[in-house]
Design a protein around this motif. Structure first.
Motif, PDB file in Angstrom:
ATOM      1  N   ARG A   9     -13.627  31.280  -2.965  1.00 53.92           N
ATOM      2  CA  ARG A   9     -15.000  31.718  -3.246  1.00 53.92           C
ATOM      3  C   ARG A   9     -14.991  32.909  -4.204  1.00 53.92           C
ATOM      4  NH1 ARG A   9     -19.143  32.232   1.522  1.00 53.92           N
ATOM      5  NH2 ARG A   9     -18.802  30.000   1.435  1.00 53.92           N
ATOM      6  N   LYS A  13     -16.703  33.072  -7.979  1.00 55.88           N
ATOM      7  CA  LYS A  13     -17.678  34.110  -8.328  1.00 55.88           C
ATOM      8  C   LYS A  13     -17.179  35.021  -9.454  1.00 55.88           C
ATOM      9  CE  LYS A  13     -20.744  33.138  -5.127  1.00 55.88           C
ATOM     10  NZ  LYS A  13     -22.154  32.889  -5.342  1.00 55.88           N
ATOM     11  N   THR A  64     -19.294  41.243   0.902  1.00 56.14           N
ATOM     12  CA  THR A  64     -20.554  40.933   1.584  1.00 56.14           C
ATOM     13  C   THR A  64     -21.532  40.286   0.609  1.00 56.14           C
ATOM     14  OG1 THR A  64     -20.202  42.787   3.092  1.00 56.14           O
ATOM     15  CG2 THR A  64     -22.436  41.909   2.964  1.00 56.14           C
ATOM     16  N   GLU A  65     -21.584  40.812  -0.607  1.00 52.30           N
ATOM     17  CA  GLU A  65     -22.481  40.270  -1.639  1.00 52.30           C
ATOM     18  C   GLU A  65     -22.209  38.813  -1.946  1.00 52.30           C
ATOM     19  OE1 GLU A  65     -22.881  42.118  -5.569  1.00 52.30           O
ATOM     20  OE2 GLU A  65     -23.351  43.969  -4.493  1.00 52.30           O
ATOM     21  N   VAL A  66     -20.940  38.407  -1.921  1.00 50.28           N
ATOM     22  CA  VAL A  66     -20.581  37.020  -2.249  1.00 50.28           C
ATOM     23  C   VAL A  66     -20.458  36.155  -0.994  1.00 50.28           C
ATOM     24  CG1 VAL A  66     -19.523  37.586  -4.471  1.00 50.28           C
ATOM     25  CG2 VAL A  66     -18.100  37.542  -2.423  1.00 50.28           C
ATOM     26  N   ASP A  67     -21.025  36.640   0.117  1.00 50.48           N
ATOM     27  CA  ASP A  67     -21.111  35.889   1.378  1.00 50.48           C
ATOM     28  C   ASP A  67     -19.759  35.535   1.992  1.00 50.48           C
ATOM     29  OD1 ASP A  67     -23.922  35.944   1.384  1.00 50.48           O
ATOM     30  OD2 ASP A  67     -23.989  34.205   0.044  1.00 50.48           O
ATOM     31  N   GLU A  70     -19.907  39.362   6.587  1.00 52.53           N
ATOM     32  CA  GLU A  70     -21.219  39.691   7.129  1.00 52.53           C
ATOM     33  C   GLU A  70     -21.142  41.141   7.575  1.00 52.53           C
ATOM     34  OE1 GLU A  70     -21.728  37.016  10.416  1.00 52.53           O
ATOM     35  OE2 GLU A  70     -21.855  35.268   9.118  1.00 52.53           O
ATOM     36  N   SER A  83     -17.543  35.872   7.369  1.00 53.51           N
ATOM     37  CA  SER A  83     -18.657  34.969   7.639  1.00 53.51           C
ATOM     38  C   SER A  83     -18.149  33.844   8.520  1.00 53.51           C
ATOM     39  CB  SER A  83     -19.225  34.402   6.338  1.00 53.51           C
ATOM     40  OG  SER A  83     -19.833  35.418   5.593  1.00 53.51           O
ATOM     41  N   HIS A  89     -28.024  26.984  10.331  1.00 52.09           N
ATOM     42  CA  HIS A  89     -28.650  28.277  10.541  1.00 52.09           C
ATOM     43  C   HIS A  89     -28.430  28.737  11.980  1.00 52.09           C
ATOM     44  CE1 HIS A  89     -31.604  31.382   9.762  1.00 52.09           C
ATOM     45  NE2 HIS A  89     -32.102  31.138  10.949  1.00 52.09           N
ATOM     46  N   ASN A 123     -36.476  36.076   3.686  1.00 53.26           N
ATOM     47  CA  ASN A 123     -35.214  36.010   4.405  1.00 53.26           C
ATOM     48  C   ASN A 123     -35.385  36.714   5.737  1.00 53.26           C
ATOM     49  OD1 ASN A 123     -32.547  35.506   4.993  1.00 53.26           O
ATOM     50  ND2 ASN A 123     -31.718  36.644   3.259  1.00 53.26           N
ATOM     51  N   LYS A 125     -32.916  38.331   9.391  1.00 55.79           N
ATOM     52  CA  LYS A 125     -31.659  38.550  10.098  1.00 55.79           C
ATOM     53  C   LYS A 125     -32.039  38.880  11.532  1.00 55.79           C
ATOM     54  CE  LYS A 125     -27.433  41.237   9.837  1.00 55.79           C
ATOM     55  NZ  LYS A 125     -26.681  42.232   9.054  1.00 55.79           N
TER      56      LYS A 125
END
Length: 136
Positions: A9, A13, A64-67, A70, A83, A89, A123, A125
């Motif tokens: 990932r 990115k 965290t920005e690129v998932d 978390e 993550s 979900h 969004n 959380k």
């Protein structure tokens, strides 16, 4: 998420694969709990003695920005974890003592939508905090 998936990932990115990023991901792998940045720093200093707190934080926030990671706040301090691989979900219960997490399939947003008619929710959380059975 495992280390190789995370590194793939990163590559997608546009980020480089570095020994520091690999080590950071290895620290998180296999742990089902949130970890404070200061704990990552302690672990890192054994491998990279000159690493700075800023470098740790910069990488934690980028991941965290690129998932890949978390984040949550526990005891007034940011904590991070890989993550999760749970499909679909979901939300988490987070132990305030040990940081371990448990996935929760239920989402309360249906009730929230009823109470916010006309609002455009982008969004959300949802986290539940308390003590896990081992810490209770």
């Amino acid at each position: 998420m495992n280390v190789e998936t995370a590194l793939q990932r990163l590559k997608e990115k546009g980020y480089k694969r570095t020994k520091q990023r690999e080590r950071m991901l290895e620290i998180f792998s296999g742990q089902d709990q949130y970890i404070a940045a200061k704990e990552i720093l302690k672990e890192f200093q054994g491998y990279f003695p000159s690493v700075s707190y800023d470098t740790i934080y910069r990488n934690l926030y980028m991941l965290t920005e690129v998932d890949i990671l978390e984040s949550t706040e526990l005891g007034g301090e940011k904590h991070f974890r890989l993550s999760c691989d749970t499909d679909g979900h979901h939300h988490h219960f987070i132990c305030t003592d040990c940081g371990k997490t448990k996935s929760i399939a239920f989402c309360p947003m249906e009730n929230v939508h009823e109470n916010l008619k006309g609002y455009d929710i982008e969004n959300h959380k949802f986290e539940i905090y308390g003590k896990c059975p081992q810490c209770h």
